[in-house]
Design a protein around this motif. Structure first.
Motif, PDB file in Angstrom:
ATOM      1  N   SER A  18       0.812  -1.220   0.000  1.00  0.00           N
ATOM      2  CA  SER A  18       0.000   0.000   0.000  1.00  0.00           C
ATOM      3  C   SER A  18       0.849   1.275   0.000  1.00  0.00           C
ATOM      4  O   SER A  18       0.314   2.383  -0.019  1.00  0.00           O
TER       5      SER A  18
ATOM      6  N   LEU B  33      -8.959   4.494  -1.399  1.00  0.00           N
ATOM      7  CA  LEU B  33      -8.463   3.300  -2.088  1.00  0.00           C
ATOM      8  C   LEU B  33      -7.355   2.624  -1.293  1.00  0.00           C
ATOM      9  O   LEU B  33      -7.278   1.396  -1.226  1.00  0.00           O
TER      10      LEU B  33
ATOM     11  N   PHE C  45      -7.407  -1.196   0.101  1.00  0.00           N
ATOM     12  CA  PHE C  45      -6.357  -2.106  -0.367  1.00  0.00           C
ATOM     13  C   PHE C  45      -5.563  -2.695   0.793  1.00  0.00           C
ATOM     14  O   PHE C  45      -5.200  -3.876   0.774  1.00  0.00           O
TER      15      PHE C  45
END
Length: 290
Positions: free
Chosen positions: A110, A148, A152
């Motif tokens: 990430s 996002l 994730f």
């Protein structure tokens, strides 16, 4: 000194990074992440975005110092007011970058969301903020990257509904901030280069469109078959009432009261919005978890 340092890094804006927790909250799995220690990943991600955003604020304030001194509010910022020199501010940014590097090391895959956010905002600070429409789009993409990244990091898929709603809501608020620059400028003073691409009439129309689509997207989200099956309730549409009232109040603050410069300040001082947000959170939490 401590107070001015906190102002320099805009610690009150760290609350924006709570967005990384939204995907797991809306998925109905918020309790489960404490069982498998996934909360640790989100906390690290939260602080990574906090330190990254603070570095960006310092860079941006250093670039805009001359224009900020013409602004009735921004002139009080630590660099614009002369409390910190650019050299001192960049030293603090350097320390923050070292800490950020440590958090990035812990993030694993990430990491790329934070890096993308950082690069986007560097480009924004030096060039993109001067281009009308592109400037507010960059702000919105920053919020979208947070969302996002949060999904994730713990394996939660961010739905198209959340993507649309977050992006358009961010655009709406960003347009409202640009409106504030136009209403406070005096003697044709240019506070932002992008001002030449805006007018109050245009911003009001653009803001109204974005808020309207946001509300429609939220209603469609709340009554979609997919969401009803996943959350196990068909009453989620009732939360749309608070979304509608919240949007109307924000429009009132922006258009009638001409006070849309700082969303964080508005939310921290406006009791009406606070109550609406609290009611929305409580009702949404009830439908998802109870």
């Amino acid at each position: 000194m401590i107070l001015q340092t906190l102002k320099l890094i805009r610690i009150h804006h760290w609350v924006k990074n709570i967005a990384v927790f939204l995907p797991v909250f809306f998925s109905g799995q918020f309790i489960e992440i404490f069982d498998d220690n996934s909360i640790y990943k989100l906390v690290i991600l939260f602080f990574a975005f906090c330190f990254a955003s603070s570095i960006i604020y310092i860079i941006n304030d250093s670039i805009d110092v001359d224009k900020d001194r013409l602004h009735p509010v921004k002139s009080l910022r630590p660099i614009a007011s002369g409390f910190f020199t650019k050299k001192q501010a960049f030293f603090i940014a350097g320390v923050f970058f070292i800490v950020l590097s440590y958090f990035l090391f812990l993030l694993e895959d990430s990491i790329w969301f934070v890096v993308s956010y950082f690069i986007l905002n560097i480009l924004y600070s030096f060039k993109l903020k001067n281009i009308a429409i592109i400037d507010v789009t960059c702000v919105s993409l920053g919020f979208l990257l947070r969302i996002l990244a949060g999904g994730f990091a713990i394996g939660v898929i961010v739905s198209q509904w959340m993507t649309i709603i977050v992006f358009l809501l961010s655009m709406s608020i960003a347009f409202a901030k640009r409106r504030d620059d136009l209403t406070i400028k005096n003697d044709n003073t240019i506070l932002r280069k992008s001002q030449s691409g805006y007018s109050i009439a245009f911003i009001d129309i653009a803001k109204g469109i974005c808020f309207s689509i946001t509300l429609i997207a939220y209603i469609m989200y709340s009554i979609s078959t997919e969401v009803i099956e996943r959350l196990g309730t068909d009453k989620l549409y009732t939360t749309s009432l608070f979304v509608f009232i919240g949007i109307m109040r924000y429009l009132q603050i922006s258009v009638v009261e001409n006070k849309s410069g700082s969303p964080i300040k508005i939310l921290s001082k406006d009791i009406f919005l606070q109550l609406v947000l609290l009611c929305w959170i409580l009702l949404f939490t009830y439908f998802i978890y109870f």
